[in-house]
Design a protein around this motif. Structure first.
Motif: not given
Length: 151
Positions: A105-115, A118-120, A125-128, A141-146
């Motif tokens: 899991h990680l969090e990224v600023k909603n307006n940080n398009e570059t990051a 990258f994470y995508k 995937k965005t989960v929250g 945005l809360i992101l998650k990778k299985e």
């Protein structure tokens, strides 16, 4: 450049604070970095240029039961866009599998398009969503990778 990834420890405290300041304007204080580097439930990885022994990037995460929570990832501004972040995150993902985590899991600023891009590209995937998470009032945005370790 000849690079390697190492586990960071308290002896890297000043380098971590310095890189944090240069890359993210001092997201964490020195005492926060100290805790990050000595807590056994946390993983701190650094990418080192072998010739100069200079710390070029950091990735830090907390192990919480069967999840890994990325708390910090940064690359020195002079070395961004050279694949160092991908090298660090790929190594952390490999380590998470050996720790038998089920997700990262990680969090990224909603307006940080570059990051976000990258994470995508790394399979997150965005989960929250978290409102007003950052000092400047930005949302996250809360992101998650299985990690496919579920039995």
């Amino acid at each position: 450049m000849n690079l390697t990834i190492i586990e960071l420890g308290i002896m890297n405290l000043n380098e971590c604070v310095d890189l944090d300041q240069k890359s993210l304007n001092g997201l964490w204080t020195k005492p926060q970095w100290e805790k990050e580097l000595i807590d056994p439930k946390r993983i701190c990885l650094g990418i080192i240029e072998l010739k100069t022994k200079k710390l070029l990037g950091i990735c830090s995460a907390w192990l919480v039961i069967d999840e890994l929570h990325i708390t910090f990832i940064a690359v020195h501004p002079f070395h961004q866009r050279k694949g160092l972040g991908r090298f660090l995150l790929t190594n952390l993902i490999k380590r998470s599998k050996s720790l038998q985590t089920n997700s990262i899991h990680l969090e990224v600023k909603n307006n940080n398009e570059t990051a976000k891009a990258f994470y995508k590209s790394m399979g997150f995937k965005t989960v929250g969503y978290r409102s007003n998470l950052y000092k400047d009032g930005s949302d996250a945005l809360i992101l998650k990778k299985e990690t496919n370790n579920k039995s």
